[in-house]
Scaffold this active site. Structure first.
Site, PDB file in Angstrom:
ATOM      1  N   CYS A 201      15.771  55.579 -13.792  1.00 51.12           N
ATOM      2  CA  CYS A 201      14.777  56.121 -13.390  1.00 51.12           C
ATOM      3  C   CYS A 201      14.156  56.950 -14.484  1.00 51.12           C
ATOM      4  O   CYS A 201      14.050  58.101 -14.292  1.00 51.12           O
ATOM      5  CB  CYS A 201      14.677  56.702 -11.892  1.00 51.12           C
ATOM      6  SG  CYS A 201      13.073  56.985 -11.121  1.00 51.12           S
ATOM      7  N   CYS A 379       8.111  52.608 -10.850  1.00 52.23           N
ATOM      8  CA  CYS A 379       8.513  54.105 -10.771  1.00 52.23           C
ATOM      9  C   CYS A 379       7.333  54.832 -10.162  1.00 52.23           C
ATOM     10  O   CYS A 379       6.555  54.980 -10.822  1.00 52.23           O
ATOM     11  CB  CYS A 379       8.547  54.401 -12.172  1.00 52.23           C
ATOM     12  SG  CYS A 379       9.143  56.184 -12.379  1.00 52.23           S
TER      13      CYS A 379
END
Length: 450
Positions: A201, A379
């Site tokens: 991430c 994201c």
């Protein structure tokens, strides 16, 4: 699993029971790449390494394909975390407990949970070894071992976390320290870091920065905070459309960005952070901090480094379209532990799981894999306590957006999707093997044009 040493006479499986990728001949001419079958619980038709998002969703899918009794998952952890929620935990918007469930509760019913750690892989003999020395054989292997955190590669860590003013959203042990550091902030530098390694991430290191800025505005401390984002990268984000939007936010909120700055040491007793300038080898800078958020260096799990299934760095070496191993046709990889050239996220795991499910189905039928993974990842860039930019993109760093609107804009709806809908989808659909990403929704939203 059963007691070690209870083994029946072994009989080899038929050669050529799966079809190799184009350019590779069948297993019989490849050196009989099939293991001998051993006693129950020492052999599984499908063995899954790792009980994270990728491992659990694939074990659920494989259970439906070959039966629960033929599937096993090797995973030592007794707690399973929904880690994407930790951004909000670090920002005080969620409680850590809401991100955790017992591993046994997410393990598909009937699937064998081997509560141990993998210590070695021998793909030439179709077996792995676990901590007590036991050997487990398989017909098909799915590697979903995730990514390892290396706080220790930063001098002064992890012991520095015993001091105040420092936290990290990447560990269950340190994420609540982030929220405490935000609350205790008085005046000075607030530094947020991004390491010189691949990370899971890649948006998370700056998400917490935007939440901190919003929190200090709300509590009247913003004028006393000099917010700095020190990143080893040369860009704020890898996809230009979203990078441009983030740079506008950074400018509006008076945040300083220092590119090519890599955290190498933390002197927590002095509240000092030392950064190397990647453009000037040997040159370091020392910054005093009132608050420090650390994103640790990361890398492949130790068991994969120098393994027969890994590339030269240690990532599982898979075909980027089918997720089938490039050398071993009965081995597959998913998620953060692979060398797939896309951002390592739970959203990527979801999209990969649907492709891998189809790949394994065809391989089991002695057919060529046809479904192709396009590198989809997502994201949700949290930019405030009620704002998110939903970044979605592919292997080519091109936007691959689900909704027919400009997703580079901050939206309240996307925040609630991040904070509320995605956790529900994770626990109730992805981990049960029913969510393969938003591609069908995208097609519907764009009237079949995407």
């Amino acid at each position: 699993m059963s007691a070690v040493g209870v083994v029946s006479s072994c009989s080899c499986l038929r050669p050529g029971v799966w079809l190799l990728k184009p350019g590779i001949q069948k297993a019989s001419s490849f050196g009989l790449h099939v293991a001998a079958r051993c006693a129950a619980k020492d052999y599984y038709k499908v063995l899954v390494l790792g009980g994270g998002a990728g491992g659990i969703t694939m074990s659920a899918r494989m259970k439906r394909k070959v039966g629960a009794e033929n599937v096993a998952v090797v995973e030592p952890s007794t707690t399973h975390y929904y880690q994407p929620l930790w951004t909000l935990v670090g920002g005080g918007a969620k409680q850590l407990g809401t991100s955790a469930r017992p591993t046994g509760s997410v393990m598909p019913a009937g699937v064998e949970w081997i509560k141990s750690r993998v210590t070695a892989l021998d793909a030439d003999k179709n077996c792995v070894y676990v901590e007590n020395g036991s050997k487990i054989s398989y017909k098909y292997l799915i590697i979903a071992l995730g990514i390892s955190l290396h706080y220790e590669k930063i001098k002064g860590l992890p012991e520095g976390f015993h001091h105040p003013k420092i936290g990290s959203n990447y560990s269950a042990h340190t994420v609540e320290k982030t929220w405490k550091a935000l609350q205790d902030f008085k005046e000075g530098n607030a530094i947020f870091t991004f390491p010189n390694t691949p990370v899971k991430c890649a948006g998370a290191p700056q998400k917490i920065m935007y939440l901190a800025e919003a929190y200090w505005r709300k509590t009247g401390k913003r004028s006393k905070a000099n917010i700095m984002f020190n990143t080893s990268l040369g860009v704020i984000f890898g996809v230009k459309k979203y990078a441009d939007a983030l740079l506008e936010i950074i400018k509006e909120r008076d945040i300083a960005v220092n590119y090519k700055h890599n955290l190498v040491e933390v002197r927590a007793d002095k509240q000092e952070a030392v950064f190397e300038n990647l453009d000037k080898p040997g040159v370091t800078e020392v910054h005093q901090y009132e608050m420090l958020h650390v994103t640790p260096p990361m890398g492949p799990p130790d068991v994969l480094i120098n393994s027969c299934v890994s590339d030269e760095i240690g990532w599982v070496d898979v075909d980027k379209e089918t997720l089938q191993h490039k050398k071993y046709p009965n081995v597959f990889g998913i998620g953060d532990c692979t060398n797939l050239p896309t951002s390592k996220t739970a959203a990527a795991v979801a999209a990969q799981s649907g492709v891998l499910d189809r790949t394994i189905s065809l391989v089991m039928k002695n057919q060529l894999p046809t479904k192709k993974y396009d590198g989809y990842t997502s994201c949700p860039l949290v930019t405030g306590y009620n704002k998110v930019i939903l970044a979605e993109f592919d292997y080519n760093a091109q936007p691959l957006e689900t909704f027919p609107l400009d997703q580079s804009k901050e939206r309240v709806t996307m925040y609630h999707m991040k904070a509320d809908m995605m956790p529900f989808l994770y626990w109730n659909a992805l981990l049960k093997g029913y969510w393969g990403g938003p591609a069908p929704i995208r097609k519907l939203m764009h009237l079949g044009l995407k």
